[in-house]
Design an enzyme around this catalytic site. Structure first.
Site, PDB file in Angstrom:
ATOM      1  N   HIS A   1       0.841  -1.206   0.000  1.00  0.00           N
ATOM      2  CA  HIS A   1       0.000   0.000   0.000  1.00  0.00           C
ATOM      3  C   HIS A   1       0.878   1.260   0.000  1.00  0.00           C
ATOM      4  O   HIS A   1       0.469   2.303   0.511  1.00  0.00           O
ATOM      5  CB  HIS A   1      -0.979   0.005   1.185  1.00  0.00           C
ATOM      6  N   THR A   2       2.067   1.138  -0.516  1.00  0.00           N
ATOM      7  CA  THR A   2       2.960   2.291  -0.649  1.00  0.00           C
ATOM      8  C   THR A   2       2.964   2.818  -2.080  1.00  0.00           C
ATOM      9  O   THR A   2       3.272   3.981  -2.299  1.00  0.00           O
ATOM     10  CB  THR A   2       4.404   1.912  -0.248  1.00  0.00           C
ATOM     11  N   ASP A   3       2.609   1.964  -3.059  1.00  0.00           N
ATOM     12  CA  ASP A   3       2.760   2.405  -4.469  1.00  0.00           C
ATOM     13  C   ASP A   3       1.863   3.598  -4.792  1.00  0.00           C
ATOM     14  O   ASP A   3       2.318   4.584  -5.381  1.00  0.00           O
ATOM     15  CB  ASP A   3       2.594   1.249  -5.465  1.00  0.00           C
TER      16      ASP A   3
ATOM     17  N   GLY B   1      -4.049 -12.935  -4.528  1.00  0.00           N
ATOM     18  CA  GLY B   1      -3.193 -11.784  -4.235  1.00  0.00           C
ATOM     19  C   GLY B   1      -1.834 -11.883  -4.911  1.00  0.00           C
ATOM     20  O   GLY B   1      -0.869 -11.289  -4.458  1.00  0.00           O
ATOM     21  N   LEU B   2      -1.767 -12.631  -6.015  1.00  0.00           N
ATOM     22  CA  LEU B   2      -0.484 -12.820  -6.714  1.00  0.00           C
ATOM     23  C   LEU B   2      -0.490 -12.122  -8.078  1.00  0.00           C
ATOM     24  O   LEU B   2       0.313 -12.419  -8.947  1.00  0.00           O
ATOM     25  CB  LEU B   2      -0.177 -14.318  -6.868  1.00  0.00           C
ATOM     26  N   SER B   3      -1.440 -11.226  -8.256  1.00  0.00           N
ATOM     27  CA  SER B   3      -1.497 -10.371  -9.450  1.00  0.00           C
ATOM     28  C   SER B   3      -1.758 -11.115 -10.750  1.00  0.00           C
ATOM     29  O   SER B   3      -1.134 -10.837 -11.780  1.00  0.00           O
ATOM     30  CB  SER B   3      -0.202  -9.573  -9.605  1.00  0.00           C
TER      31      SER B   3
ATOM     32  N   SER C   1      -4.367 -10.675 -12.412  1.00  0.00           N
ATOM     33  CA  SER C   1      -4.984  -9.677 -13.314  1.00  0.00           C
ATOM     34  C   SER C   1      -3.913  -8.867 -14.031  1.00  0.00           C
ATOM     35  O   SER C   1      -3.989  -8.661 -15.241  1.00  0.00           O
ATOM     36  CB  SER C   1      -5.867  -8.694 -12.543  1.00  0.00           C
TER      37      SER C   1
ATOM     38  N   ASP D   1       2.160  -3.920  -9.563  1.00  0.00           N
ATOM     39  CA  ASP D   1       2.006  -5.268 -10.112  1.00  0.00           C
ATOM     40  C   ASP D   1       2.424  -5.329 -11.578  1.00  0.00           C
ATOM     41  O   ASP D   1       3.111  -6.252 -12.019  1.00  0.00           O
ATOM     42  CB  ASP D   1       0.546  -5.730  -9.970  1.00  0.00           C
TER      43      ASP D   1
ATOM     44  N   SER E   1     -10.235 -18.297 -22.798  1.00  0.00           N
ATOM     45  CA  SER E   1      -9.358 -18.636 -21.688  1.00  0.00           C
ATOM     46  C   SER E   1      -9.667 -20.045 -21.205  1.00  0.00           C
ATOM     47  O   SER E   1     -10.834 -20.427 -21.095  1.00  0.00           O
ATOM     48  CB  SER E   1      -9.587 -17.640 -20.543  1.00  0.00           C
TER      49      SER E   1
HETATM   50  C1  GLA Z   1      -2.650  -4.552  -5.059  1.00  0.00           C
HETATM   51  C2  GLA Z   1      -2.524  -3.403  -6.056  1.00  0.00           C
HETATM   52  C3  GLA Z   1      -1.121  -2.808  -5.991  1.00  0.00           C
HETATM   53  C4  GLA Z   1      -0.731  -2.454  -4.556  1.00  0.00           C
HETATM   54  C5  GLA Z   1      -1.010  -3.620  -3.615  1.00  0.00           C
HETATM   55  C6  GLA Z   1      -0.789  -3.265  -2.180  1.00  0.00           C
HETATM   56  O1  GLA Z   1      -1.820  -5.616  -5.431  1.00  0.00           O
HETATM   57  O2  GLA Z   1      -2.781  -3.850  -7.353  1.00  0.00           O
HETATM   58  O3  GLA Z   1      -1.054  -1.669  -6.829  1.00  0.00           O
HETATM   59  O4  GLA Z   1      -1.375  -1.283  -4.126  1.00  0.00           O
HETATM   60  O5  GLA Z   1      -2.331  -4.109  -3.752  1.00  0.00           O
HETATM   61  O6  GLA Z   1       0.558  -2.992  -1.955  1.00  0.00           O
END
Ligand code: GLA
Length: 399
Positions: free
Chosen positions: A31-33, A121-123, A125, A169, A64
């Site tokens: 949550h810093t980005d 939570g591994l991105s 998307s 991400d 998909s």
């Molecule tokens: C998600 C968001 C990122 C980032 C994180 C928390 O993954 O897509 O941009 O804010 O949460 O660090």
């Protein structure tokens, strides 16, 4: 089935190419980005694969393996946010944002496959966006730099899909290098590669998918973002990145905003501390990982107590991993579900898995999923003849 096989089965003929884009874990800086701060992610060996070929006409066809519906057909002319929903909004959004940025997107057929667990939570998307972005630009022979492609993919998520995420991400998926974490300054967008090879130092990275599903569009993520903006506004600064001294946070009279800001300031510092440890490792390398582990656990407590984005399964995972000998552990990503990253002495990988599995069984929770995490390569094109089907449970996408 691999994405190239899926392509043949759904569209007929062979794809022009296959592009892989990895999911990510984040070593430090959560949550810093979107507060213009620092992040330190690394790419996973798990990828989204996009098998793609040009077609005549200005249309995209998308299918998909993880979405067993008919291919989605999208007209590029007249495309606008809100027209495409569900998973196809991510690739459609990338096509739209590329055109907004002045790049002519070719008509294409794209078949997607993935071994990045969704909602963990591994991105997954961002990986889908980046695989599509790389496929479309390379199919069209467009020269777009990786940082620009990351910005385009992020805008697709913000403006087309409607999720207010930051730049971490997409940057991780497009810029990371094997054996390194990526130090990204989200204010200047300058980045550098930080050597990060725990295996060489007798340590291991364990990702634990708690199976509590995470969803960035549920409102809590956006609320945290708004709270940070409000804290910065009340302090009269452009963003929380401008605060480097924890004491300055006390100028906030609202206790919630004060806690949010305290997390952001402390986590930015923790990123720099981890980079310092990795850049000049102690002679006893285990000490370096011990110190990084301590920072990971501190970050978890900060995310749990100050930023309030942790969830019961993550807290229990961290507790069990530490009790079983992990150097440290923390939730990663946006929170409210998803995964925990544990840094463990190599010999403790088994005991940590057993302890976490036991903690879940004791509470009658669905068993967690374990993935080995090794800092891996960013998005790239793979040679079709080299594409192999990944055995179930392996670590690279069936391309
Ligand atoms: C998600 C968001 C990122 C980032 C994180 C928390 O993954 O897509 O941009 O804010 O949460 O660090």
């Amino acid at each position: 089935m691999r994405s190239a096989d899926l392509f043949r089965a759904r569209f007929g003929g062979a794809p022009d190419g296959v592009w892989l884009a990895p999911g990510r874990a984040n070593l430090m800086g959560e949550h810093t980005d979107y507060n213009d701060g620092y992040v330190l992610p690394f790419a996973l060996g798990q990828n989204i694969a996009a098998a793609a070929a040009r077609r005549t006409g200005r249309r995209l066809a998308l299918c998909s393996r993880q979405q067993p519906t008919a291919a989605v057909e999208i007209a590029l002319d007249g495309l606008a946010p809100g027209q495409v929903t569900g998973w196809a909004a991510y690739p459609a959004g990338v096509a739209w944002e590329l055109e907004q940025a002045g790049y002519q997107v070719p008509g294409a057929r794209i078949a997607i496959d993935s071994d990045v667990p969704a909602g963990a939570g591994l991105s997954s998307s961002a990986a889908l966006e980046c695989a599509t972005a790389l496929a479309l630009t390379e199919l069209a022979g467009l020269a777009v730099s990786r940082p620009e492609l990351a910005a385009i993919a992020r805008r697709a998520e913000n403006e087309f899909v409607g999720v207010p995420s930051g730049i971490m991400d997409q940057s991780a998926s497009l810029l990371c290098q094997p054996g390194h974490a990526l130090l990204l300054d989200c204010r200047s967008l300058e980045s550098s590669q930080v050597p990060f090879d725990p295996a060489a130092a007798g340590a291991g990275l364990l990702l634990i998918n708690t199976r509590a599903k995470h969803d960035l569009s549920d409102g809590e993520y956006g609320r945290r973002r708004a709270e940070c903006e409000e804290a910065a506004r009340r302090l009269g600064i452009p963003s929380l990145r401008s605060l480097t001294n924890l004491a300055d946070v006390d100028r906030l009279t609202d206790p919630v905003l004060r806690r949010r800001a305290r997390h952001v300031v402390a986590d930015n510092q923790r990123v720099l501390d981890v980079v310092g440890l990795l850049s000049s490792p102690s002679a006893a390398v285990a000490d370096t990982y011990h110190d990084i582990g301590r920072l990971l656990t501190q970050a978890h407590l900060s995310l749990r107590d100050d930023f309030e984005v942790s969830w019961p399964e993550a807290d229990a995972t961290v507790e069990a991993a530490l009790a079983a000998g992990a150097f440290g552990a923390r939730m990663i990503g946006g929170g409210f579900g998803g995964s925990v990253l544990a840094l463990v002495p190599a010999a403790f990988g088994g005991p940590v898995r057993d302890a976490v599995t036991g903690a879940f069984a004791q509470r009658s929770w669905t068993a967690p999923e374990f993935l080995d995490a090794a800092p891996s390569a960013s998005a790239h094109r793979v040679a079709l003849q080299l594409v192999r089907l990944r055995p179930t449970g392996g670590s690279s996408a069936g391309a």
